[in-house]
Design a protein around this motif. Structure first.
Motif, short mmCIF file in Angstrom:
data_model
loop_
_atom_site.label_atom_id
_atom_site.label_comp_id
_atom_site.label_asym_id
_atom_site.label_seq_id
_atom_site.Cartn_x
_atom_site.Cartn_y
_atom_site.Cartn_z
N ARG A 15 0.84 -1.20 0.00
CA ARG A 15 0.00 0.00 0.00
C ARG A 15 0.87 1.25 0.00
N TYR A 16 1.92 1.24 0.82
CA TYR A 16 2.85 2.37 0.86
C TYR A 16 3.47 2.60 -0.51
N HIS A 17 3.99 1.55 -1.13
CA HIS A 17 4.65 1.70 -2.43
C HIS A 17 3.68 2.18 -3.51
N THR A 72 0.79 11.54 5.87
CA THR A 72 0.14 10.35 5.33
C THR A 72 1.16 9.21 5.16
N LEU A 73 2.31 9.53 4.60
CA LEU A 73 3.35 8.52 4.43
C LEU A 73 3.84 7.99 5.77
N ARG A 87 -2.87 2.19 11.48
CA ARG A 87 -2.34 3.53 11.16
C ARG A 87 -2.52 3.88 9.69
N ALA A 88 -2.64 2.88 8.85
CA ALA A 88 -2.86 3.14 7.42
C ALA A 88 -4.21 3.81 7.19
N GLU A 89 -5.13 3.67 8.14
CA GLU A 89 -6.46 4.25 8.01
C GLU A 89 -6.57 5.64 8.68
N HIS A 90 -5.50 6.10 9.31
CA HIS A 90 -5.53 7.42 9.96
C HIS A 90 -5.65 8.51 8.90
N THR A 106 -2.08 17.17 12.01
CA THR A 106 -1.76 15.95 12.72
C THR A 106 -2.40 14.77 12.01
N LEU A 107 -1.91 13.60 12.31
CA LEU A 107 -2.42 12.35 11.76
C LEU A 107 -3.13 11.62 12.89
#
Length: 158
Positions: A15-17, A72-73, A87-90, A106-107
């Protein structure tokens, strides 16, 4: 076919890539390169809080969009850690300005993003930390001045 469960860390890594590639395609090249350099430095230094020195050109590139994508990253990277996949959904939230802080972001988890009291508490905490950093910097400058040491440029880092 066997019922295979996907490794959550591998899903987070992919997902990050994918997100990085989407950023590469849609962001101006200079802003993208600055963002990725910041992320690289942040990772090399173990994450957490960092002070970044930027020249005038880099400061101009460090827009709200770049700051938002940086957060976001960071969330997507955090999701690669076991137990932190959520944390990917923050989401990135604009907190705004306060006495010692301008343009705070902020995240946070989505439920926090929907709670004005929690967001205000976060802004208050960021403002308090910035106030303390300003006081600490002034104290160090006073000590340096009393010691005859040259003062650093207060605008040298962002």
């Amino acid at each position: 076919m066997a019922d295979e469960q996907e490794d959550p860390r591998e899903v987070a890594r992919l997902r990050y890539h994918l997100y990085v590639e989407a950023l590469r395609a849609r962001m101006p090249q200079a802003g993208f390169h600055l963002l990725m350099e910041i992320i690289r430095l942040w990772l090399e230094n173990g994450g957490g809080t960092a002070r970044i020195q930027m020249d005038d050109e880099e400061k101009a590139l460090f827009t709200g969009e770049v700051r938002q994508e940086m957060l976001t990253l960071m969330g997507l990277i955090g999701a690669m850690q076991p137990g932190h996949e959520d944390r990917a959904e923050h989401v990135v939230v604009q907190l705004g300005d306060s006495e010692h802080t301008k343009g705070a972001m902020t995240l946070v988890p989505a439920e926090v993003a929907a709670d004005p009291e929690q967001l205000q508490a976060r802004l208050d905490k960021i403002d308090s930390q910035q106030r303390q950093r300003t006081l600490d910097r002034k104290e160090v400058e006073a000590i340096a001045l009393a010691s005859g040491m040259p003062l650093a440029d207060p605008d040298a880092d962002t």
